[in-house]
Design a protein around this motif. Structure first.
Motif, PDB file in Angstrom:
ATOM      1  N   ARG A  73      -3.177   5.573  -3.989  1.00  0.00           N
ATOM      2  CA  ARG A  73      -4.267   4.799  -4.423  1.00  0.00           C
ATOM      3  C   ARG A  73      -5.380   5.545  -5.357  1.00  0.00           C
ATOM      4  O   ARG A  73      -5.374   6.617  -5.049  1.00  0.00           O
ATOM      5  CB  ARG A  73      -5.087   4.401  -3.090  1.00  0.00           C
ATOM      6  CG  ARG A  73      -4.275   3.638  -2.211  1.00  0.00           C
ATOM      7  CD  ARG A  73      -5.017   3.138  -0.991  1.00  0.00           C
ATOM      8  NE  ARG A  73      -3.969   2.635  -0.137  1.00  0.00           N
ATOM      9  CZ  ARG A  73      -4.242   1.449   0.886  1.00  0.00           C
ATOM     10  NH1 ARG A  73      -5.338   1.080   0.814  1.00  0.00           N
ATOM     11  NH2 ARG A  73      -3.230   1.239   1.641  1.00  0.00           N
ATOM     12  N   GLN A 127     -13.566   0.596   6.532  1.00  0.00           N
ATOM     13  CA  GLN A 127     -12.528   1.605   6.876  1.00  0.00           C
ATOM     14  C   GLN A 127     -12.965   2.903   5.926  1.00  0.00           C
ATOM     15  O   GLN A 127     -12.410   2.977   4.953  1.00  0.00           O
ATOM     16  CB  GLN A 127     -11.177   0.816   6.321  1.00  0.00           C
ATOM     17  CG  GLN A 127     -10.945  -0.193   7.029  1.00  0.00           C
ATOM     18  CD  GLN A 127      -9.871  -1.161   6.869  1.00  0.00           C
ATOM     19  OE1 GLN A 127     -10.034  -1.801   5.764  1.00  0.00           O
ATOM     20  NE2 GLN A 127      -8.787  -1.430   7.545  1.00  0.00           N
ATOM     21  N   GLU A 133      -1.255  -9.749   6.198  1.00  0.00           N
ATOM     22  CA  GLU A 133      -2.328  -9.093   5.176  1.00  0.00           C
ATOM     23  C   GLU A 133      -1.882  -7.489   5.075  1.00  0.00           C
ATOM     24  O   GLU A 133      -1.877  -6.824   4.132  1.00  0.00           O
ATOM     25  CB  GLU A 133      -3.846  -9.159   5.655  1.00  0.00           C
ATOM     26  CG  GLU A 133      -4.956  -8.388   4.936  1.00  0.00           C
ATOM     27  CD  GLU A 133      -4.842  -6.901   4.773  1.00  0.00           C
ATOM     28  OE1 GLU A 133      -4.641  -6.305   5.708  1.00  0.00           O
ATOM     29  OE2 GLU A 133      -5.749  -6.542   4.164  1.00  0.00           O
ATOM     30  N   GLU A 134      -1.364  -6.947   6.280  1.00  0.00           N
ATOM     31  CA  GLU A 134      -1.027  -5.524   6.339  1.00  0.00           C
ATOM     32  C   GLU A 134       0.464  -5.529   5.801  1.00  0.00           C
ATOM     33  O   GLU A 134       0.684  -4.329   5.596  1.00  0.00           O
ATOM     34  CB  GLU A 134      -0.898  -5.049   7.691  1.00  0.00           C
ATOM     35  CG  GLU A 134      -2.317  -5.191   8.406  1.00  0.00           C
ATOM     36  CD  GLU A 134      -3.286  -4.270   7.979  1.00  0.00           C
ATOM     37  OE1 GLU A 134      -4.496  -4.135   8.379  1.00  0.00           O
ATOM     38  OE2 GLU A 134      -3.029  -3.396   6.844  1.00  0.00           O
ATOM     39  N   HIS A 186      -6.785   1.675  11.011  1.00  0.00           N
ATOM     40  CA  HIS A 186      -5.353   1.565  11.116  1.00  0.00           C
ATOM     41  C   HIS A 186      -5.190   2.639  12.387  1.00  0.00           C
ATOM     42  O   HIS A 186      -4.025   3.360  12.340  1.00  0.00           O
ATOM     43  CB  HIS A 186      -4.612   2.220   9.749  1.00  0.00           C
ATOM     44  CG  HIS A 186      -4.903   1.129   8.816  1.00  0.00           C
ATOM     45  ND1 HIS A 186      -4.211   0.824   7.416  1.00  0.00           N
ATOM     46  CD2 HIS A 186      -5.479  -0.217   8.900  1.00  0.00           C
ATOM     47  CE1 HIS A 186      -4.179  -0.134   7.127  1.00  0.00           C
ATOM     48  NE2 HIS A 186      -5.068  -0.956   7.831  1.00  0.00           N
ATOM     49  N   ALA A 191      -9.549   0.587   0.760  1.00  0.00           N
ATOM     50  CA  ALA A 191      -8.681  -0.415   1.564  1.00  0.00           C
ATOM     51  C   ALA A 191      -8.431  -1.921   0.710  1.00  0.00           C
ATOM     52  O   ALA A 191      -9.471  -2.276   0.174  1.00  0.00           O
ATOM     53  CB  ALA A 191      -9.241  -0.625   2.879  1.00  0.00           C
ATOM     54  N   GLY A 192      -7.374  -2.262   0.885  1.00  0.00           N
ATOM     55  CA  GLY A 192      -7.099  -3.540   0.022  1.00  0.00           C
ATOM     56  C   GLY A 192      -7.336  -4.670   1.103  1.00  0.00           C
ATOM     57  O   GLY A 192      -7.425  -4.453   2.379  1.00  0.00           O
ATOM     58  N   ASP A 221      -9.827  -4.458  12.587  1.00  0.00           N
ATOM     59  CA  ASP A 221      -9.212  -4.770  11.227  1.00  0.00           C
ATOM     60  C   ASP A 221      -8.642  -5.990  11.076  1.00  0.00           C
ATOM     61  O   ASP A 221      -7.485  -6.239  11.468  1.00  0.00           O
ATOM     62  CB  ASP A 221      -8.129  -3.493  11.007  1.00  0.00           C
ATOM     63  CG  ASP A 221      -7.627  -3.681   9.585  1.00  0.00           C
ATOM     64  OD1 ASP A 221      -6.834  -2.921   9.021  1.00  0.00           O
ATOM     65  OD2 ASP A 221      -8.085  -5.093   8.726  1.00  0.00           O
TER      66      ASP A 221
HETATM   67  O1  HGY Z   1      -3.953  -1.196   3.579  1.00  0.00           O
HETATM   68  C1  HGY Z   1      -4.851  -1.386   3.505  1.00  0.00           C
HETATM   69  O2  HGY Z   1      -5.607  -0.949   2.538  1.00  0.00           O
HETATM   70  C2  HGY Z   1      -5.269  -2.898   4.368  1.00  0.00           C
HETATM   71  O3  HGY Z   1      -6.071  -2.231   5.250  1.00  0.00           O
HETATM   72  N1  HGY Z   1      -4.326  -3.702   4.424  1.00  0.00           N
END
Ligand code: HGY
Ligand code: MN
Ligand code: MN
Ligand code: MN
Length: 412
Positions: free
Chosen positions: A294, A200, A131-132, A384, A358-359, A97
């Protein structure tokens, strides 16, 4: 170093970095020793490939393959194509990831050169920080700063768990905090951004395909819930005299599950709960927890959060506690640029189009520049978590696909 055009070998090189013995998997918070080591790994591979590695004020690394004869500045780099991803991880995450997108970008550069491609425009491989959102709480922090999607003053002062600010930590990592903030000039010079990322979810497993194009990212956000009660002795305090924030937190978690299940295909998670002071024989004085909600509909997300907040406030009143709910970040549903996606589809005719829960940094940049994504099959469907992976053949297929898309964008 080399590991020429081989993203699998590149990923194997970093398998020992940021291993979390306690949780399993990898814990590579932004600007931690582990993530800084990954940045050194990336910069060494980029430099070995003759890419000019630069930093901006937002913690982003930019590794440039400039057009011969063009100046290494905004003018010479106008119309650039950018690819890349992130190297920071969630606590106890996998090795794919983020790093898969970075390693695949380096391998794609090798492949383009093997093909004798002469780019008519510059290419940059970018590495985005945080990013996380695992250290400073706001996901896609680097891409949000670049895009002007978050207040730089707020970010400068953002504390991590130890109370150190983003400005101090990024400065220790060699970035200039006075430069934190939107970079419209740099954005104006970017013609397109394409991020490759491990899938993901199970879409490609179910379709039996190695690579997909991204269609949309569903709306998602995170909310900090702080519940304050009254700390006391677990044995000497009668039940009628308690103001126990953990009891309220339990109701929050239960109601989040209930309200999320009431909306088709919504996702609601509490993955982090901090109890203060955290003693077995101590009634807590406070609880901090974070909700991650979400759904394709932004209204549905907001409704779930407001319903759970109302229920939490009722529970807090009953228990004599005080609750505050603060939105940390929110991203509306985004669809990737249709023209760019169609162009990528012309190159990758067999690739299906998948939406994702997933963002990604690409989801933030999609607001300000033409942006697309590629997903690579993850045979576990899980992410994750340490089991997250991508098969070697699919990783190679991903690099080929990325190189095909970049070749088209760099030469036409
Ligand atoms: O949280 C998310 O969706 C990405 O993996 N940061
Ligand atoms: Mn990611
Ligand atoms: Mn992630
Ligand atoms: Mn991402």
């Amino acid at each position: 170093m080399s590991t020429h055009a081989d993203a699998n070998a590149l990923l194997a090189e970093i398998e020992g970095i940021g291993v979390d013995e306690k949780r399993g998997g990898y814990s590579r918070p932004v600007f931690s020793a582990a993530e800084l080591e990954l940045r050194v790994w990336f910069s060494a591979h980029a430099t070995e490939r003759g890419l000019a590695v630069e930093k901006d004020g937002n913690g982003i690394l930019w590794a440039w393959w400039d057009v011969p004869g063009a100046s290494a500045d905004a003018d010479g780099r106008h119309g650039a194509i950018v690819t890349g991803s992130h190297l920071d991880s969630v606590p106890g995450g996998g090795n794919f990831d983020g790093p898969l997108g970075v390693a695949s970008a380096l391998a794609a550069v090798d492949l383009l050169r093997d093909r004798g491609v002469q780019p008519a425009r510059p290419l940059a491989v970018a590495v985005f920080p945080e990013e996380e959102g695992s250290r400073f709480g706001i996901a896609c922090l680097g891409s949000r700063l670049l895009a002007g999607a978050v207040d730089p003053e707020r970010v400068r002062a953002l504390p991590d768990e130890t109370g150190r600010s983003f400005a101090d930590v990024s400065s220790d990592a060699g970035f200039d905090p006075s430069l934190i903030g939107a970079d419209p000039g740099r954005l104006a010079g970017i013609a397109a951004f394409v991020e490759l990322h491990v899938e993901q979810g199970r879409g490609l497993i179910d379709l039996g395909q190695p690579v997909a194009l991204a269609g949309a990212i569903i709306a998602h956000g995170r909310w900090h819930v702080r519940i304050e009660g009254r700390g006391d002795h677990a044995g000497a305090t009668r039940m009628a005299d308690r103001q126990d924030p953990v009891v309220v937190a339990a109701e929050t978690i239960r109601r989040l599950r209930e309200h999320t299940l009431a909306v088709d295909d919504a996702r609601g998670t509490v993955g982090r709960v901090l109890v203060t002071p955290g003693g077995t024989n101590v009634i807590a004085s406070a609880v901090d927890l974070w909700m991650d909600v979400r759904h394709r509909s932004e209204e549905a997300v907001q409704r779930i959060v407001s319903d759970v907040t109302a229920a939490t406030q009722c529970a807090a009143e009953d228990e004599g506690c005080v609750v505050t709910v603060t939105e940390q970040s929110f991203s509306p549903t985004i669809s990737f640029d249709p023209a760019l996606r169609d162009r990528m589809q012309e190159v990758l005719t067999d690739a299906p189009v998948l939406d994702t829960g997933a963002g990604h940094d690409a989801g933030i940049l999609a607001d300000v520049i033409p942006t697309g994504m590629l997903f690579v099959r993850n045979p576990t469907g899980a992410s994750h978590t340490p089991v997250e992976t991508a098969g070697p053949e699919d990783v190679t297929a991903g690099v080929e696909a990325l190189a095909d898309v970049l070749e088209d964008l760099l030469t036409r």
